[in-house]
Structures are given as C-alpha cells and as structure tokens.
Design a protein around this motif. Structure first.
Motif, short mmCIF file in Angstrom:
data_model
loop_
_atom_site.label_atom_id
_atom_site.label_comp_id
_atom_site.label_asym_id
_atom_site.label_seq_id
_atom_site.Cartn_x
_atom_site.Cartn_y
_atom_site.Cartn_z
N ALA A 118 68.15 -24.38 11.65
CA ALA A 118 67.16 -23.75 10.77
C ALA A 118 66.81 -24.67 9.59
O ALA A 118 65.64 -24.81 9.23
CB ALA A 118 67.67 -22.40 10.26
N GLN A 119 67.83 -25.33 9.02
CA GLN A 119 67.58 -26.27 7.93
C GLN A 119 66.67 -27.41 8.39
O GLN A 119 65.75 -27.81 7.67
CB GLN A 119 68.90 -26.87 7.42
CG GLN A 119 69.76 -25.92 6.63
CD GLN A 119 71.08 -26.58 6.27
OE1 GLN A 119 71.82 -27.04 7.12
NE2 GLN A 119 71.35 -26.64 4.97
N SER A 120 66.94 -27.95 9.57
CA SER A 120 66.13 -29.05 10.11
C SER A 120 64.69 -28.61 10.34
O SER A 120 63.75 -29.33 9.98
CB SER A 120 66.74 -29.58 11.42
OG SER A 120 68.00 -30.15 11.17
N LEU A 121 64.52 -27.45 10.93
CA LEU A 121 63.17 -26.93 11.17
C LEU A 121 62.43 -26.70 9.85
O LEU A 121 61.24 -26.97 9.74
CB LEU A 121 63.24 -25.64 11.99
CG LEU A 121 63.74 -25.82 13.43
CD1 LEU A 121 64.04 -24.46 14.05
CD2 LEU A 121 62.74 -26.59 14.27
N HIS A 122 63.14 -26.22 8.84
CA HIS A 122 62.55 -26.02 7.52
C HIS A 122 62.07 -27.34 6.95
O HIS A 122 60.94 -27.44 6.44
CB HIS A 122 63.59 -25.36 6.60
CG HIS A 122 63.06 -24.99 5.27
ND1 HIS A 122 63.50 -25.59 4.12
CD2 HIS A 122 62.12 -24.08 4.90
CE1 HIS A 122 62.85 -25.06 3.09
NE2 HIS A 122 62.01 -24.15 3.53
N LEU A 127 61.14 -29.88 8.56
CA LEU A 127 60.00 -30.34 9.36
C LEU A 127 58.75 -29.49 9.12
O LEU A 127 57.69 -29.78 9.67
CB LEU A 127 60.36 -30.30 10.86
CG LEU A 127 61.41 -31.32 11.30
CD1 LEU A 127 61.93 -30.99 12.69
CD2 LEU A 127 60.84 -32.74 11.26
N GLY A 128 58.89 -28.42 8.33
CA GLY A 128 57.75 -27.55 8.07
C GLY A 128 57.44 -26.61 9.23
O GLY A 128 56.36 -26.02 9.28
N ARG A 129 58.38 -26.46 10.14
CA ARG A 129 58.20 -25.57 11.30
C ARG A 129 58.74 -24.19 10.93
O ARG A 129 59.78 -23.76 11.41
CB ARG A 129 58.86 -26.20 12.52
CG ARG A 129 58.13 -27.45 12.96
CD ARG A 129 58.88 -28.39 13.84
NE ARG A 129 59.48 -27.83 15.03
CZ ARG A 129 60.21 -28.56 15.88
NH1 ARG A 129 60.39 -29.86 15.68
NH2 ARG A 129 60.76 -28.00 16.93
N ILE A 130 57.99 -23.52 10.05
CA ILE A 130 58.45 -22.30 9.39
C ILE A 130 58.66 -21.15 10.36
O ILE A 130 59.67 -20.43 10.28
CB ILE A 130 57.49 -21.90 8.25
CG1 ILE A 130 57.35 -23.05 7.22
CG2 ILE A 130 57.94 -20.62 7.57
CD1 ILE A 130 58.64 -23.56 6.62
N ASP A 131 57.75 -20.94 11.30
CA ASP A 131 57.91 -19.83 12.24
C ASP A 131 59.16 -20.02 13.09
O ASP A 131 59.91 -19.07 13.32
CB ASP A 131 56.68 -19.68 13.13
CG ASP A 131 55.47 -19.16 12.35
OD1 ASP A 131 55.66 -18.59 11.25
OD2 ASP A 131 54.34 -19.33 12.85
N GLU A 132 59.38 -21.25 13.55
CA GLU A 132 60.58 -21.53 14.33
C GLU A 132 61.83 -21.36 13.47
O GLU A 132 62.84 -20.83 13.92
CB GLU A 132 60.55 -22.95 14.89
CG GLU A 132 59.54 -23.17 15.99
CD GLU A 132 59.44 -24.65 16.35
OE1 GLU A 132 60.28 -25.09 17.15
OE2 GLU A 132 58.55 -25.33 15.81
N CYS A 133 61.75 -21.81 12.23
CA CYS A 133 62.87 -21.67 11.30
C CYS A 133 63.22 -20.20 11.11
O CYS A 133 64.40 -19.82 11.15
CB CYS A 133 62.52 -22.32 9.97
SG CYS A 133 63.80 -22.16 8.72
N ARG A 134 62.21 -19.37 10.94
CA ARG A 134 62.42 -17.94 10.76
C ARG A 134 63.09 -17.34 12.00
O ARG A 134 64.05 -16.56 11.88
CB ARG A 134 61.10 -17.25 10.47
CG ARG A 134 61.22 -15.79 10.08
CD ARG A 134 59.88 -15.17 9.69
NE ARG A 134 59.41 -15.69 8.41
CZ ARG A 134 58.36 -16.49 8.25
NH1 ARG A 134 57.64 -16.87 9.29
NH2 ARG A 134 58.01 -16.90 7.05
N ALA A 135 62.61 -17.70 13.18
CA ALA A 135 63.18 -17.16 14.43
C ALA A 135 64.63 -17.59 14.62
O ALA A 135 65.49 -16.78 14.96
CB ALA A 135 62.32 -17.60 15.61
N VAL A 136 64.90 -18.87 14.37
CA VAL A 136 66.26 -19.39 14.52
C VAL A 136 67.18 -18.74 13.48
O VAL A 136 68.32 -18.38 13.79
CB VAL A 136 66.29 -20.93 14.40
CG1 VAL A 136 67.70 -21.46 14.22
CG2 VAL A 136 65.62 -21.56 15.61
N SER A 137 66.67 -18.55 12.28
CA SER A 137 67.47 -17.89 11.24
C SER A 137 67.84 -16.47 11.66
O SER A 137 68.99 -16.05 11.50
CB SER A 137 66.71 -17.86 9.91
OG SER A 137 66.52 -19.15 9.41
N SER A 138 66.88 -15.74 12.20
CA SER A 138 67.15 -14.36 12.65
C SER A 138 68.20 -14.33 13.74
O SER A 138 69.15 -13.54 13.68
CB SER A 138 65.87 -13.70 13.15
OG SER A 138 64.96 -13.54 12.09
#
Length: 105
Positions: free
Chosen positions: A61-65, A67-78
């Motif tokens: 999630a930190q890596s995706l954040h 990279l600015g991949r916010i939707d993926e970050c949100r999904a991985v965080s959940s």
C-alpha cells in the motif's frame, strides 16, 4: 548504487519462487532504493504466494501510494486491514488504517 540485498534475493527467488520472506525482503529493498514500481511488483507477488502476510500489504500500500495509484492503494489497504485484523497484527492494522484515512477521496 543499488541496494546490495537485491541480487541475492533475486537468486533465492530463482531457486524458490514461492519464498514469501524473500519476496517481502526484495520489495523492502526496492522501497529503500526508491524504486516503488519494482517494490510493488515484488510485494504483490509476496501476498500472492502468502495471502496472510500482513506486513506485505502495508508495504505494498505504501508503494502504491508513492506511485500515485490511489485506488489500488485503497483496495490493498482494505484487504490488508481485513488480513491483519484476522491475524491479530494490531500495529499493521493501525498503520493501514492511518494510510487509508490519509488518502484523497
């Protein structure tokens, strides 16, 4: 200069591609180098081979954040919150919740 842990971890993974600890280590090494694209790939592989690896969800999630991949970050965080809660990993759950709450809507 690339992180000196990267090549040895790649060699381990060439022999044992389902070694979740090596995938996690590789992802963290790439993060330390600021290579969040490769970090995300390694950490995604980590949670693919071991879907209950709580800390890997947070690092992914930190890596995706980054990279600015916010939707993926949100999904991985959940997903990571669900996994870490089931595992009883309170610190990982807290970190994921803080990261998720910091994301733009």
């Amino acid at each position: 200069m690339p992180n000196p842990r990267i090549e040895p971890l790649k060699r381990v993974l060439a022999i044992e591609p389902t070694d979740e600890v090596a995938w996690f280590g590789l992802g963290k090494a790439y993060m330390e180098d600021g290579n969040f694209e490769e970090a995300a790939k390694a950490l995604q592989q980590c949670v693919t081979v071991k879907p209950t690896y709580s800390a890997a969800y947070y690092a992914l999630a930190q890596s995706l954040h980054k990279l600015g991949r916010i939707d993926e970050c949100r999904a991985v965080s959940s997903t990571g919150i669900d996994v870490s809660t089931k595992n009883g990993d309170a610190m990982v759950t807290k970190n994921l919740e803080m990261l998720k709450s910091s994301l733009p809507n």
